[in-house]
Design a protein around this motif. Structure first.
Motif, PDB file in Angstrom:
ATOM      1  N   GLU A 116      36.360  40.984  35.530  1.00  0.00           N
ATOM      2  CA  GLU A 116      36.455  42.427  35.314  1.00  0.00           C
ATOM      3  C   GLU A 116      35.393  43.208  36.089  1.00  0.00           C
ATOM      4  N   ALA A 117      34.172  42.715  36.099  1.00  0.00           N
ATOM      5  CA  ALA A 117      33.085  43.464  36.739  1.00  0.00           C
ATOM      6  C   ALA A 117      33.313  43.635  38.235  1.00  0.00           C
ATOM      7  N   GLN A 118      33.854  42.613  38.876  1.00  0.00           N
ATOM      8  CA  GLN A 118      34.015  42.682  40.323  1.00  0.00           C
ATOM      9  C   GLN A 118      35.220  43.523  40.756  1.00  0.00           C
ATOM     10  N   VAL A 119      36.111  43.868  39.813  1.00  0.00           N
ATOM     11  CA  VAL A 119      37.290  44.653  40.196  1.00  0.00           C
ATOM     12  C   VAL A 119      37.283  46.053  39.581  1.00  0.00           C
ATOM     13  N   ALA A 120      36.317  46.339  38.728  1.00  0.00           N
ATOM     14  CA  ALA A 120      36.301  47.606  37.982  1.00  0.00           C
ATOM     15  C   ALA A 120      36.267  48.821  38.900  1.00  0.00           C
ATOM     16  N   SER A 121      35.580  48.719  40.029  1.00  0.00           N
ATOM     17  CA  SER A 121      35.443  49.873  40.920  1.00  0.00           C
ATOM     18  C   SER A 121      36.541  49.936  41.976  1.00  0.00           C
ATOM     19  N   ALA A 122      37.516  49.063  41.907  1.00  0.00           N
ATOM     20  CA  ALA A 122      38.594  49.047  42.889  1.00  0.00           C
ATOM     21  C   ALA A 122      39.480  50.275  42.725  1.00  0.00           C
ATOM     22  N   GLU A 123      40.141  50.693  43.786  1.00  0.00           N
ATOM     23  CA  GLU A 123      41.044  51.847  43.736  1.00  0.00           C
ATOM     24  C   GLU A 123      42.178  51.601  42.745  1.00  0.00           C
ATOM     25  N   ASP A 124      42.663  50.363  42.684  1.00  0.00           N
ATOM     26  CA  ASP A 124      43.703  49.965  41.734  1.00  0.00           C
ATOM     27  C   ASP A 124      43.192  48.737  40.982  1.00  0.00           C
ATOM     28  N   PRO A 125      42.472  48.924  39.873  1.00  0.00           N
ATOM     29  CA  PRO A 125      41.852  47.796  39.160  1.00  0.00           C
ATOM     30  C   PRO A 125      42.852  46.735  38.700  1.00  0.00           C
ATOM     31  N   ARG A 126      44.060  47.139  38.307  1.00  0.00           N
ATOM     32  CA  ARG A 126      45.055  46.160  37.852  1.00  0.00           C
ATOM     33  C   ARG A 126      45.453  45.224  38.996  1.00  0.00           C
ATOM     34  N   GLN A 127      45.745  45.813  40.153  1.00  0.00           N
ATOM     35  CA  GLN A 127      46.118  44.977  41.294  1.00  0.00           C
ATOM     36  C   GLN A 127      44.937  44.140  41.757  1.00  0.00           C
ATOM     37  N   ALA A 128      43.753  44.721  41.723  1.00  0.00           N
ATOM     38  CA  ALA A 128      42.559  43.986  42.142  1.00  0.00           C
ATOM     39  C   ALA A 128      42.320  42.784  41.238  1.00  0.00           C
ATOM     40  N   LEU A 129      42.557  42.949  39.928  1.00  0.00           N
ATOM     41  CA  LEU A 129      42.378  41.837  39.003  1.00  0.00           C
ATOM     42  C   LEU A 129      43.380  40.726  39.293  1.00  0.00           C
ATOM     43  N   VAL A 130      44.628  41.108  39.489  1.00  0.00           N
ATOM     44  CA  VAL A 130      45.659  40.113  39.803  1.00  0.00           C
ATOM     45  C   VAL A 130      45.334  39.404  41.109  1.00  0.00           C
ATOM     46  N   ASP A 131      44.882  40.149  42.098  1.00  0.00           N
ATOM     47  CA  ASP A 131      44.543  39.539  43.385  1.00  0.00           C
ATOM     48  C   ASP A 131      43.376  38.565  43.239  1.00  0.00           C
ATOM     49  N   ALA A 132      42.398  38.929  42.401  1.00  0.00           N
ATOM     50  CA  ALA A 132      41.265  38.026  42.164  1.00  0.00           C
ATOM     51  C   ALA A 132      41.726  36.741  41.486  1.00  0.00           C
ATOM     52  N   MET A 133      42.670  36.876  40.559  1.00  0.00           N
ATOM     53  CA  MET A 133      43.215  35.697  39.888  1.00  0.00           C
ATOM     54  C   MET A 133      43.976  34.821  40.874  1.00  0.00           C
ATOM     55  N   MET A 134      44.769  35.442  41.735  1.00  0.00           N
ATOM     56  CA  MET A 134      45.551  34.671  42.707  1.00  0.00           C
ATOM     57  C   MET A 134      44.659  34.046  43.780  1.00  0.00           C
ATOM     58  N   GLY A 135      43.502  34.632  43.982  1.00  0.00           N
ATOM     59  CA  GLY A 135      42.560  34.019  44.910  1.00  0.00           C
ATOM     60  C   GLY A 135      42.152  32.633  44.447  1.00  0.00           C
TER      61      GLY A 135
END
Length: 250
Positions: free
Chosen positions: A196-215
């Protein structure tokens, strides 16, 4: 011939039909799929949300075999019900039907309820089989399930099924099986809160979280499979033959 055989099987009562199809498919997989399952020690004993890349209609049964004796419920596209062969094959596993490439709220609700009831669920976050054999961007719906379920998330990487059963968009019920090396690899579990901390400031936090998971899925795959997640960290060291290419042989 195989279509006729499946048609005849479809006339059996539910229990005998499912058992017969499972025995048939196990025999075919034993003959054609040279399987390796790696990282099984990473699977926690508790209920989990498994996320996996998606290459072929062979993925579900291949993963079902990799999980045994553990029971896992699969989110599976409703299109599998459109042909006798794919419908009977999907009956060998417990599934939740979902409409691919759409925000299927009912399917996500059922998946969440299943996890909260103490059962494990596997999702293909890309939403459909990859036509390139590489990772495509995952759908945002995964973030909703992952956040609300409160269970460990286990990344899973599969390779070789695109050669075991290549996609045939013109005739899904006529897809053929070939000999192929198939590898399933389970990665270390993680918690959504850890990302959560690394994606919170993303333009689209939901997509950023999913992308981090898929990474984390991409990190378990050879580079040629990573697609849009090509910048994921290098995979954990493993046996040399884990990443060897395989060629289908009819």
């Amino acid at each position: 011939m195989l279509r006729i055989f499946f048609f005849l099987l479809s006339k059996l009562p539910d229990g005998p039909r499912q058992q017969a199809v499972r025995v048939l498919m196990d025999g075919v997989w034993n003959a054609l799929a040279r399987e390796q399952v790696l990282g099984r020690e990473n699977i926690p004993d508790q209920p989990c949300l498994f996320i996996c890349n998606h290459l072929s209609n062979a993925d579900g049964f291949t993963l079902d075999r990799a999980f045994r004796p553990r029971k896992v419920i699969f989110l599976a596209g409703v299109k599998l019900q459109s042909t006798v062969m794919t419908r009977l094959a999907s009956e060998t596993m417990e599934t939740i039907a979902i409409r691919p490439n759409s925000p299927d709220i009912e399917a996500m609700r059922r998946a969440l309820e299943t996890l909260k009831a103490g059962k494990s669920v596997l999702i293909f976050p890309e939403g459909a089989r990859s036509r390139t054999g590489t990772l495509t961007q995952a759908k945002k719906g995964l973030s909703l399930i992952a956040r609300r379920a409160g269970v460990p998330v286990v990344p899973v990487a599969i390779q070789g099924t695109e050669q075991l059963m290549p996609i045939n968009d013109s005739d899904m019920g006529g897809e053929r099986l070939f000999k192929a090396d198939v590898i399933v690899r389970f990665g270390p579990p993680f918690r959504v809160e850890d990302l959560e901390a690394q994606v919170a400031s993303a333009e689209d936090p939901r997509q950023a979280l999913v992308d981090a998971m898929m990474g984390k899925v991409a990190a378990l795959l050879p580079e040629r499979y990573r697609g849009v997640y090509a910048d994921a960290p290098a995979p954990v060291a493993s046996a040399p033959d884990w990443q060897r290419p395989s060629a289908p042989a009819p």
